[in-house]
Design a protein around this motif. Structure first.
Motif, PDB file in Angstrom:
ATOM      1  N   PRO A 121     131.540 -14.108  20.453  1.00 54.79           N
ATOM      2  CA  PRO A 121     131.803 -12.957  19.578  1.00 54.79           C
ATOM      3  C   PRO A 121     131.897 -11.623  20.322  1.00 54.79           C
ATOM      4  N   ASN A 122     131.162 -11.484  21.432  1.00 60.71           N
ATOM      5  CA  ASN A 122     131.212 -10.215  22.172  1.00 60.71           C
ATOM      6  C   ASN A 122     132.432 -10.122  23.082  1.00 60.71           C
ATOM      7  N   GLY A 123     133.238 -11.200  23.162  1.00 62.56           N
ATOM      8  CA  GLY A 123     134.439 -11.186  23.989  1.00 62.56           C
ATOM      9  C   GLY A 123     134.315 -11.950  25.285  1.00 62.56           C
ATOM     10  N   TYR A 124     133.122 -12.450  25.593  1.00 61.95           N
ATOM     11  CA  TYR A 124     132.891 -13.169  26.853  1.00 61.95           C
ATOM     12  C   TYR A 124     133.793 -14.391  26.971  1.00 61.95           C
ATOM     13  N   GLN A 125     134.416 -14.538  28.151  1.00 57.84           N
ATOM     14  CA  GLN A 125     135.280 -15.681  28.409  1.00 57.84           C
ATOM     15  C   GLN A 125     134.885 -16.355  29.723  1.00 57.84           C
ATOM     16  N   SER A 126     134.767 -17.663  29.686  1.00 54.44           N
ATOM     17  CA  SER A 126     134.465 -18.451  30.878  1.00 54.44           C
ATOM     18  C   SER A 126     134.452 -19.916  30.459  1.00 54.44           C
ATOM     19  N   LEU A 127     134.674 -20.806  31.403  1.00 55.69           N
ATOM     20  CA  LEU A 127     134.586 -22.236  31.140  1.00 55.69           C
ATOM     21  C   LEU A 127     133.326 -22.757  31.809  1.00 55.69           C
ATOM     22  N   HIS A 128     132.394 -23.283  31.007  1.00 52.46           N
ATOM     23  CA  HIS A 128     131.108 -23.739  31.522  1.00 52.46           C
ATOM     24  C   HIS A 128     131.056 -25.266  31.577  1.00 52.46           C
ATOM     25  N   MET A 129     130.481 -25.765  32.644  1.00 58.35           N
ATOM     26  CA  MET A 129     130.245 -27.199  32.786  1.00 58.35           C
ATOM     27  C   MET A 129     128.798 -27.416  33.238  1.00 58.35           C
ATOM     28  N   ILE A 130     128.135 -28.374  32.627  1.00 58.79           N
ATOM     29  CA  ILE A 130     126.856 -28.851  33.147  1.00 58.79           C
ATOM     30  C   ILE A 130     127.131 -30.231  33.736  1.00 58.79           C
ATOM     31  N   ILE A 131     126.886 -30.368  35.027  1.00 61.95           N
ATOM     32  CA  ILE A 131     127.152 -31.637  35.687  1.00 61.95           C
ATOM     33  C   ILE A 131     125.893 -32.158  36.369  1.00 61.95           C
ATOM     34  N   ARG A 132     125.927 -33.428  36.716  1.00 66.00           N
ATOM     35  CA  ARG A 132     124.842 -34.022  37.499  1.00 66.00           C
ATOM     36  C   ARG A 132     125.473 -34.722  38.699  1.00 66.00           C
ATOM     37  N   ILE A 133     124.955 -34.421  39.887  1.00 66.52           N
ATOM     38  CA  ILE A 133     125.485 -35.039  41.101  1.00 66.52           C
ATOM     39  C   ILE A 133     124.350 -35.613  41.931  1.00 66.52           C
ATOM     40  N   PRO A 134     124.637 -36.651  42.733  1.00 67.04           N
ATOM     41  CA  PRO A 134     123.606 -37.231  43.588  1.00 67.04           C
ATOM     42  C   PRO A 134     123.460 -36.450  44.886  1.00 67.04           C
ATOM     43  N   ILE A 135     122.243 -36.348  45.348  1.00 66.19           N
ATOM     44  CA  ILE A 135     121.985 -35.849  46.704  1.00 66.19           C
ATOM     45  C   ILE A 135     121.192 -36.932  47.430  1.00 66.19           C
ATOM     46  N   PHE A 136     121.531 -37.146  48.671  1.00 66.05           N
ATOM     47  CA  PHE A 136     120.969 -38.256  49.425  1.00 66.05           C
ATOM     48  C   PHE A 136     119.959 -37.726  50.438  1.00 66.05           C
ATOM     49  N   LEU A 137     118.678 -37.990  50.143  1.00 72.26           N
ATOM     50  CA  LEU A 137     117.592 -37.540  50.999  1.00 72.26           C
ATOM     51  C   LEU A 137     117.185 -38.663  51.948  1.00 72.26           C
ATOM     52  N   SER A 138     116.219 -38.391  52.807  1.00 75.37           N
ATOM     53  CA  SER A 138     115.837 -39.368  53.833  1.00 75.37           C
ATOM     54  C   SER A 138     115.233 -40.630  53.247  1.00 75.37           C
ATOM     55  N   ASP A 139     114.562 -40.511  52.092  1.00 73.74           N
ATOM     56  CA  ASP A 139     113.872 -41.670  51.537  1.00 73.74           C
ATOM     57  C   ASP A 139     114.278 -42.002  50.100  1.00 73.74           C
ATOM     58  N   ARG A 140     115.249 -41.265  49.556  1.00 73.88           N
ATOM     59  CA  ARG A 140     115.617 -41.514  48.157  1.00 73.88           C
ATOM     60  C   ARG A 140     116.909 -40.774  47.819  1.00 73.88           C
ATOM     61  N   THR A 141     117.454 -41.126  46.660  1.00 78.77           N
ATOM     62  CA  THR A 141     118.603 -40.419  46.107  1.00 78.77           C
ATOM     63  C   THR A 141     118.170 -39.742  44.814  1.00 78.77           C
ATOM     64  N   GLU A 142     118.450 -38.473  44.694  1.00 78.46           N
ATOM     65  CA  GLU A 142     118.130 -37.737  43.480  1.00 78.46           C
ATOM     66  C   GLU A 142     119.417 -37.308  42.790  1.00 78.46           C
ATOM     67  N   HIS A 143     119.381 -37.271  41.460  1.00 75.74           N
ATOM     68  CA  HIS A 143     120.515 -36.787  40.680  1.00 75.74           C
ATOM     69  C   HIS A 143     120.129 -35.436  40.077  1.00 75.74           C
ATOM     70  N   VAL A 144     120.847 -34.424  40.471  1.00 72.99           N
ATOM     71  CA  VAL A 144     120.461 -33.042  40.183  1.00 72.99           C
ATOM     72  C   VAL A 144     121.486 -32.392  39.255  1.00 72.99           C
ATOM     73  N   THR A 145     120.975 -31.618  38.312  1.00 79.66           N
ATOM     74  CA  THR A 145     121.821 -30.923  37.342  1.00 79.66           C
ATOM     75  C   THR A 145     122.231 -29.556  37.874  1.00 79.66           C
ATOM     76  N   VAL A 146     123.504 -29.236  37.705  1.00 78.00           N
ATOM     77  CA  VAL A 146     124.046 -27.953  38.160  1.00 78.00           C
ATOM     78  C   VAL A 146     124.942 -27.375  37.061  1.00 78.00           C
ATOM     79  N   GLU A 147     124.848 -26.079  36.852  1.00 79.51           N
ATOM     80  CA  GLU A 147     125.757 -25.396  35.935  1.00 79.51           C
ATOM     81  C   GLU A 147     126.912 -24.797  36.732  1.00 79.51           C
ATOM     82  N   ILE A 148     128.136 -25.026  36.268  1.00 79.00           N
ATOM     83  CA  ILE A 148     129.316 -24.441  36.897  1.00 79.00           C
ATOM     84  C   ILE A 148     130.010 -23.539  35.879  1.00 79.00           C
TER      85      ILE A 148
END
Length: 226
Positions: A121-148
């Motif tokens: 309503p205030n006029g703000y324009q943007s395309l938002h995505m919430i995604i989850r991607i894997p990161i590979f650590l030394s002893d495990r894989t984590e899936h992390v949420t990121v806002e784009i």
């Protein structure tokens, strides 16, 4: 809520995973941009900004939501701990980059909000995505949420200045200023459309006057180390 030294260390370790996720996204965007620069001699991304919420900011947001302060609640209920803002030249570039991100095999799209087709309503324009991607650590894989957030240069200009004005008034912004900001956002939208039309017209002239040729090989140059 005061955070003791041990708690700060635990949260710092959690936030490290979000930092690695931002590194992954930044690398993906760089590769996509450089590939298009090579293949089509055109790069849709002007620049990329990244940020991670501070532990204090996360605690404050959990408290505003009425949630117990914990790393588990932060990971589950706060989706913008890690944020990426992708600034593009034109609206067509925004959707092009959006399509390229969502087509990546290791990217899971959790949520999307298109404030370009449906502005706030205030006029703000943007395309938002919430995604989850894997990161590979030394002893495990984590899936992390990121806002784009994907937006044009003009949209980013408006949003940055609106943010500064809004925080001078918080929730008590005068109606006259709200109306002027909305009118300015409408002008920004028309400017984006006009610049896109100009780009498409230039492309027609270029396509008609230039013979098709193979792209030149231009590898990025890096400074030599001593």
């Amino acid at each position: 809520m005061m955070m003791d030294k041990q708690m700060v260390m635990e949260w710092a370790k959690m936030l490290m995973s979000y930092k690695f996720a931002l590194d992954e996204i930044s690398t993906k965007l760089t590769i996509l941009n450089e590939e298009l620069q090579f293949i089509q001699n055109y790069n849709p991304i002007e620049h990329v900004k990244t940020r991670i919420k501070s532990p204090e900011g996360i605690v404050e947001k959990l408290q505003r939501k009425g949630l117990e302060v914990s790393k588990e609640n932060a990971a589950e209920h706060i989706r913008d701990i890690a944020g990426v803002r992708v600034i593009c030249s034109f609206t067509t570039d925004v959707y092009r980059v959006y399509d390229m991100i969502r087509s990546q095999g290791d990217v899971e799209v959790i949520e999307e909000k298109d404030y370009i087709k449906n502005p706030k309503p205030n006029g703000y324009q943007s395309l938002h995505m919430i995604i989850r991607i894997p990161i590979f650590l030394s002893d495990r894989t984590e899936h992390v949420t990121v806002e784009i957030q994907l937006r044009t240069i003009a949209m980013d200009f408006w949003a940055s200045l609106e943010h500064k004005i809004y925080y001078q008034f918080h929730d008590d912004m005068p109606a006259s200023i709200r109306e002027q900001l909305k009118a300015t956002a409408d002008m920004i939208g028309m400017l984006d459309q006009r610049m896109l039309g100009l780009k498409e017209e230039v492309n027609k002239f270029s396509n008609a006057s230039e013979p098709e040729q193979a792209p030149a090989l231009q590898m990025p140059m890096y400074p030599m180390t001593k």
